[in-house]
Design a protein around this motif. Structure first.
Motif, PDB file in Angstrom:
ATOM      1  N   GLU A 165      67.914  42.549   6.013  1.00  0.00           N
ATOM      2  CA  GLU A 165      66.529  42.842   5.634  1.00  0.00           C
ATOM      3  C   GLU A 165      65.797  43.594   6.746  1.00  0.00           C
ATOM      4  N   LEU A 166      65.966  43.118   7.980  1.00  0.00           N
ATOM      5  CA  LEU A 166      65.262  43.740   9.102  1.00  0.00           C
ATOM      6  C   LEU A 166      65.795  45.147   9.375  1.00  0.00           C
ATOM      7  N   GLU A 167      67.103  45.327   9.248  1.00  0.00           N
ATOM      8  CA  GLU A 167      67.685  46.647   9.493  1.00  0.00           C
ATOM      9  C   GLU A 167      67.284  47.662   8.438  1.00  0.00           C
ATOM     10  N   SER A 168      66.969  47.183   7.237  1.00  0.00           N
ATOM     11  CA  SER A 168      66.590  48.105   6.162  1.00  0.00           C
ATOM     12  C   SER A 168      65.260  48.794   6.461  1.00  0.00           C
ATOM     13  N   ILE A 206      60.480  46.321   4.754  1.00  0.00           N
ATOM     14  CA  ILE A 206      59.541  45.226   4.565  1.00  0.00           C
ATOM     15  C   ILE A 206      58.334  45.432   5.492  1.00  0.00           C
ATOM     16  N   PRO A 207      57.171  44.966   5.048  1.00  0.00           N
ATOM     17  CA  PRO A 207      55.963  45.111   5.857  1.00  0.00           C
ATOM     18  C   PRO A 207      56.099  44.392   7.204  1.00  0.00           C
ATOM     19  N   LEU A 208      55.342  44.825   8.186  1.00  0.00           N
ATOM     20  CA  LEU A 208      55.426  44.295   9.539  1.00  0.00           C
ATOM     21  C   LEU A 208      55.245  42.789   9.589  1.00  0.00           C
ATOM     22  N   LEU A 228      58.059  40.197  10.922  1.00  0.00           N
ATOM     23  CA  LEU A 228      57.888  39.263  12.031  1.00  0.00           C
ATOM     24  C   LEU A 228      58.262  37.841  11.627  1.00  0.00           C
ATOM     25  N   LYS A 229      57.894  37.443  10.404  1.00  0.00           N
ATOM     26  CA  LYS A 229      58.255  36.112   9.919  1.00  0.00           C
ATOM     27  C   LYS A 229      59.763  35.993   9.757  1.00  0.00           C
TER      28      LYS A 229
END
Length: 80
Positions: free
Chosen positions: A24-27, A30-32, A36-37
């Motif tokens: 998910e983070l590498e994609s 997602i909103p900032l 962070l969550k």
């Protein structure tokens, strides 16, 4: 469905969720705030898996120790 605390997950469950977080983070899609969550959750999962690996390593060391008469005792999970 309630999200389990990382320490309540099995090693395999924690690793699987950690892999999902990384994807998910590498994609970058997602909103900032959500990123962070997810990052915070990933850190907690990484710590949990590291702790579980450390416990397993300690168990193996005990089992492989040279003292065949050494008493084995169950591990107490450490809450860090």
């Amino acid at each position: 469905m309630a999200v389990k605390k990382p320490e309540n997950l099995s090693f395999d469950e924690a690793m699987s969720e950690l892999e999902q977080v990384v994807v998910e983070l590498e994609s970058g899609d997602i909103p900032l705030e959500q990123a962070l969550k997810r990052f915070e959750r990933g850190i907690a999962l990484a710590r949990t898996t590291r702790d579980k690996l450390d416990q397993a390593e300690q168990q193996v060391k005990i089992l492989l120790s040279q003292d065949d008469q050494a008493a084995l005792s169950p591990f107490e999970e450490q809450n860090s």
